[in-house]
Motif scaffolding. Structure first.
Motif, PDB file in Angstrom:
ATOM      1  N   ARG A 134      24.541  33.838   0.216  1.00 34.31           N
ATOM      2  CA  ARG A 134      25.822  34.504   0.430  1.00 34.31           C
ATOM      3  C   ARG A 134      26.189  34.357   1.903  1.00 34.31           C
ATOM      4  O   ARG A 134      25.619  35.015   2.771  1.00 34.31           O
ATOM      5  CB  ARG A 134      25.716  35.975   0.036  1.00 34.31           C
ATOM      6  N   ALA A 135      27.124  33.469   2.220  1.00 32.59           N
ATOM      7  CA  ALA A 135      27.517  33.201   3.602  1.00 32.59           C
ATOM      8  C   ALA A 135      28.403  34.325   4.129  1.00 32.59           C
ATOM      9  O   ALA A 135      29.356  34.743   3.468  1.00 32.59           O
ATOM     10  CB  ALA A 135      28.246  31.869   3.693  1.00 32.59           C
ATOM     11  N   GLN A 136      28.068  34.803   5.315  1.00 29.97           N
ATOM     12  CA  GLN A 136      28.876  35.832   5.959  1.00 29.97           C
ATOM     13  C   GLN A 136      28.579  35.864   7.451  1.00 29.97           C
ATOM     14  O   GLN A 136      27.437  35.694   7.876  1.00 29.97           O
ATOM     15  CB  GLN A 136      28.602  37.215   5.353  1.00 29.97           C
ATOM     16  N   ASP A 137      29.595  36.021   8.231  1.00 31.83           N
ATOM     17  CA  ASP A 137      29.468  36.184   9.681  1.00 31.83           C
ATOM     18  C   ASP A 137      28.647  35.078  10.330  1.00 31.83           C
ATOM     19  O   ASP A 137      27.886  35.310  11.286  1.00 31.83           O
ATOM     20  CB  ASP A 137      28.857  37.544  10.025  1.00 31.83           C
ATOM     21  N   GLY A 138      28.787  33.861   9.819  1.00 33.74           N
ATOM     22  CA  GLY A 138      28.125  32.728  10.447  1.00 33.74           C
ATOM     23  C   GLY A 138      26.662  32.536  10.083  1.00 33.74           C
ATOM     24  O   GLY A 138      25.985  31.694  10.683  1.00 33.74           O
ATOM     25  N   TYR A 139      26.160  33.293   9.133  1.00 31.28           N
ATOM     26  CA  TYR A 139      24.795  33.077   8.659  1.00 31.28           C
ATOM     27  C   TYR A 139      24.758  33.388   7.165  1.00 31.28           C
ATOM     28  O   TYR A 139      25.776  33.765   6.563  1.00 31.28           O
ATOM     29  CB  TYR A 139      23.793  33.934   9.443  1.00 31.28           C
TER      30      TYR A 139
END
Length: 625
Positions: A207-212
Motif C-alpha cells: 500500500r503506497a503512501q507518503d513516498g513509501y
C-alpha cells in the motif's frame, strides 16, 4: 485511483543510504551453497522468533503454481512493476510455469512491532529489522543471529531477487496480519517526471503512501495471500511465510534441490531435532508439490551419528583460568569410520573422506561450522567432537561471525574477548590432537592393547570391521530387549538394522538356564593394532559354566544373518576372553565359574567389510550346582 497493491522504488534521500546490491555482496565471502545458507539463515530466524515453550514448526515447500494461483501472481505483482532494466520480476512472472519456494514457521512471534523504520519502540521491532533495515544488529541473549545481511539469501535464491512476506503477529495484544513484497537489485539512476533521480535498488510492493510502502493489513492481507495460494496460519497461531518468486537452483533440478534442502537441514540443524525431555525444540518438514521429502533423523545418518554421541557426552568443561571465565562444554568420541563417502552437503560443510572434526555451536544449539582437526592415527578410524559455547560467551562468539554465521573469526575481537575466544579454540585443538593419538596399555600377557574408548555400539544398528569401507556405529542409548522363549539363545549384542541390541543390565538365559548379564553395549578397541569388538558381561548364576560366543554376519535390510560363509569368504572369529583387566585367554569358548560378580569380556575379530552379530550363551557344565 486504483486501490490495488503496487510497486514503489526506493529513492536515495538527501543524506544518501545503502545500495541494495551491498546486501547480496555481503554473502560473497561464504563458500556455502545458497540453499544451505537459506536453510541456516531462515531456521535461525525462526528459532530467534519462537513465541514460547512450544516447538517451532519450520517448513520449506516448493510449489508449481496451478491455474488457480499463477494468474493472480501475474496480475497482482506485474502492475506498476519496475522495468526489466531495473528488476527481472516481469521476466519471472512471464514464465509459462511459475514456481515459488516458501519458508514457513509457526509457533513464532511473526514480524511484529512498527512498520516504519523511523518509529522508536521499546518492544519488538521484527518487521522493521527484517523488511526495512539492512545489516542491523540486536544484542539479545538466546538468539542465534540477527536480521542482518544474512536475510539477503532469500533474494539471492530468487531469479528476480523478489520475495513476498506474509506474517501474523501480535500488536498491542491483538493478532494482526501483514503482507508485503520486497525486491533488491542494483542501484541506478533514471529520468522521472520530477527529473533525474537515483534509486537504492530496493523495491517494495504493498500500500503506497507518503513516498513509501506500508504492508497490506488484516482481512485484505489474508485475502490477497489466499489468492496467491500462500498457506493460512492455523487458529490463533502466529508465524511468517516468506515466498521466494522463481527460485533458482543452479545445476540441480527441482527434486535434487529439495533433497539438498532436506540434507542441509539435517547437517546444519540436527541439534534442534533432538528431544529435550519431550518434544524436539523444532519440527521440520520439506515438501515438493505436495509430496513430503523424507527427512531422516540425525541418528539414521552414518557420518553424522558420531557427532550425536559426542553431543550426548559433553562432559568436559573448558575454562580460562586466569580470567576465571567458563568457555563452554566439549564432548569427544572416537569410532571406526562409516562406509562410503559422506553426503555432498557434509562435504560442503568441510567433512572429508574421514571424520576428524569438531562441531562448533553457540548456546542456541545451531551449527556454526565443522572445524577440522588432525587425522585419526588409524586410517579406518576417526573422532567427532561437539563444542557448545557457555551462555556467558555467546556475545563474544556472535561478534566473530560473518553475515553467513558460518565461522568464528576471532581476530575481529579485541582485549579479553579475543583472549577468551582464542583460548577456547586452542583447547578444542588440543582435544582433537589428543583424540587423534592412540593410548596404549599393556595387559598381563605383555600384549599392547589400545583402550582408546572408541565408543559404544549403537543399538539397533550395525558394527563392521575396517576393510574397503568397513565401519562401526555406536550409541549410548540402546532400546529395551524383550527376552524370547526360555531355552532360546537371545539378545544379540550387535544387531541388524531395524533390530535391537542387548540391554545393559538385562539378564539373558542360556540353554541350560545359566544367565548372562550384558553390562553395556559392545565397544571397539584395538588389539595388536587391529580392531576388535569387546562385549563385557557377568555370569549371574553360581557354579561351573561354559560360555560361547555365537558369531554371524548380518545381511542387512532385515534379511537375516549368515552363519556359514560362502566359499572363500571371511567370517568373524572369537579372539579370546578376558577376566577384568587380566590376561587374554585365547580359546574358542570360556570355562568359568559364575556368581562371583567378576566382569568378563569377549573379544571378537570381525570379518572385513561385514556387519557382525555377537550372541552370548552360557551353559551349566554337567555336575555343576
Amino acid at each position: 485511483m486504483s486501490t490495488s497493491p503496487r510497486w514503489l522504488s526506493e529513492p536515495y534521500g538527501p543524506g544518501g543510504g545503502g545500495a541494495a546490491e551491498g546486501m547480496l555482496k555481503n554473502l560473497d565471502a561464504t563458500e556455502l551453497d545458497p540453499l544451505t545458507l537459506l536453510v541456516r539463515e531462515s531456521a535461525q530466524n525462526s528459532w530467534d522468533a519462537r513465541a514460547g515453550d512450544e516447538p517451532v514448526d519450520y517448513r520449506v515447500e516448493l510449489r508449481t503454481l496451478g491455474p488457480g494461483q499463477a494468474p493472480a501472481w501475474r496480475a497482482l505483482l506485474t502492475e506498476n512493476a519496475p522495468t526489466a532494466e531495473h528488476l527481472a520480476l516481469r521476466a519471472s512472472l512471464a514464465r509459462p510455469v511459475l514456481r515459488i519456494l516458501t519458508v514457513t514457521d509457526t509457533g513464532t512471534r511473526g514480524l511484529g512491532g512498527p512498520t516504519r523504520a523511523d518509529v522508536v519502540t521499546d518492544g519488538d521491532s521484527d518487521f522493521v529489522s527484517f523488511v526495512r533495515k539492512t545489516g542491523s544488529s540486536q544484542d539479545v541473549n538466546g538468539r542465534g543471529g540477527t536480521y542482518g545481511y544474512g536475510k539477503a539469501v532469500f533474494h539471492l535464491v530468487s531469479a528476480s531477487h523478489t520475495v513476498v512476506v506474509h506474517t501474523r503477529c501480535r500488536v498491542q495484544g491483538r493478532l494482526r496480519t501483514r503482507l508485503i513484497g520486497w525486491a533488491v537489485h542494483e542501484s541506478y539512476s533514471t529520468q522521472t517526471v520530477d527529473g533525474a533521480k537515483t534509486f537504492t535498488g530496493r523495491h517494495y510492493w504493498g500500500r503506497a503512501q507518503d513516498g513509501y510502502v506500508e504492508p497490506l493489513l488484516d482481512d485484505e492481507a489474508d485475502e490477497i495471500a489466499r489468492r496467491l495460494g500462500l498457506p493460512a496460519f492455523p487458529g490463533g497461531r502466529s508465524g511468517t511465510t516468506v515466498a521466494i518468486v522463481d527460485p533458482v537452483f543452479a545445476e540441480r533440478d527441482d527434486a535434487e534441490a529439495m533433497r539438498w534442502i532436506a540434507d542441509a537441514m539435517v547437517w546444519n540443524l540436527w541439534p534442534k531435532m533432538l528431544p529435550e525431555g519431550g518434544d524436539a525444540p523444532m519440527r521440520f518438514s520439506v515438501l515438493h508439490d505436495g509430496s513430503e521429502v523424507r527427512l531422516p533423523h540425525p541418528s539414521e545418518v552414518p557420518h553424522l551419528r558420531p557427532f550425536l554421541w559426542a553431543h550426548g557426552q559433553m562432559d568436559r568443561e573448558l575454562h580460562h583460568k586466569s580470567l576465571r571465565r567458563p568457555l563452554g562444554r566439549l564432548g569427544v568420541r572416537r569410532f571406526l569410520a562409516p562406509p562410503g563417502p559422506p553426503p555432498k552437503v557434509a562435504i560442503e560443510a568441510g567433512i572429508g573422506e574421514r571424520i576428524h572434526h569438531t562441531c562448533l555451536m553457540r548456546p542456541v544449539d545451531l551449527v556454526v561450522r565443522y572445524l577440522e582437526g588432525p587425522p585419526f592415527f588409524e586410517e579406518h578410524g576417526g573422532y567427532a567432537a561437539v563444542f557448545r559455547a557457555d551462555p556467558g560467551m555467546d556475545r563474544v562468539f556472535a561478534a566473530t561471525e560473518p553475515a553467513s554465521h558460518d565461522d568464528w573469526k576471532v581476530d575481529r575481537l579485541q582485549g579479553d574477548d579475543r583472549r577468551l575466544a582464542r583460548h577456547a579454540l586452542r583447547q578444542i585443538a588440543d582435544a582433537m590432537r589428543e583424540a587423534a593419538t592412540p593410548t596404549a596399555v599393556v595387559d598381563h600377557a605383555g600384549e599392547g592393547v589400545s583402550l582408546a574408548g572408541m565408543s559404544q555400539l549403537m543399538a539397533g544398528l550395525m558394527a563392521g570391521a575396517p576393510g574397503e569401507g568397513g565401519s562401526a556405529v555406536f550409541d549410548a542409548a540402546p532400546r529395551a530387549h524383550t527376552p524370547g522363549p526360555a531355552g532360546d539363545a537371545q539378545a544379540p549384542a550387535v544387531s541388524t538394522a531395524g533390530g535391537f541390541g542387548a540391554t545393559p543390565g538385562a539378564a539373558v538365559h542360556g540353554r541350560r538356564g545359566a544367565r548372562v548379564r550384558y553390562l553395556e553395549e559392545p565397544r571397539l578397541d584395538l588389539l595388536d593394532g587391529r580392531a576388535v569388538l569387546v562385549q563385557r558381561f557377568q555370569l549371574l548364576d553360581p557354579g561351573a559354566q561354559t560360555v560361547h560366543g555365537r558369531l554371524s554376519v548380518a545381511l542387512g535390510d532385515d534379511a537375516g544373518r549368515e552363519d556359514t560363509p560362502p566359499r572363500g569368504a571371511a567370517m568373524p572369529t572369537v579372539v579370546g576372553w578376558r577376566r577384568g583387566d587380566g590376561e587374554i585367554l585365547r580359546t574358542a569358548s570360556l570355562q568359568a565359574t559364575g556368581g562371583d560378580d567378576a566382569v568378563w569380556s569377549l573379544l571378537v575379530r570381525a570379518a572385513p567389510d561385514t556387519v557382525t552379530e555377537v550372541l552370548l550363551t552360557a551353559e551349566r557344565r554337567e555336575g555343576a550346582a
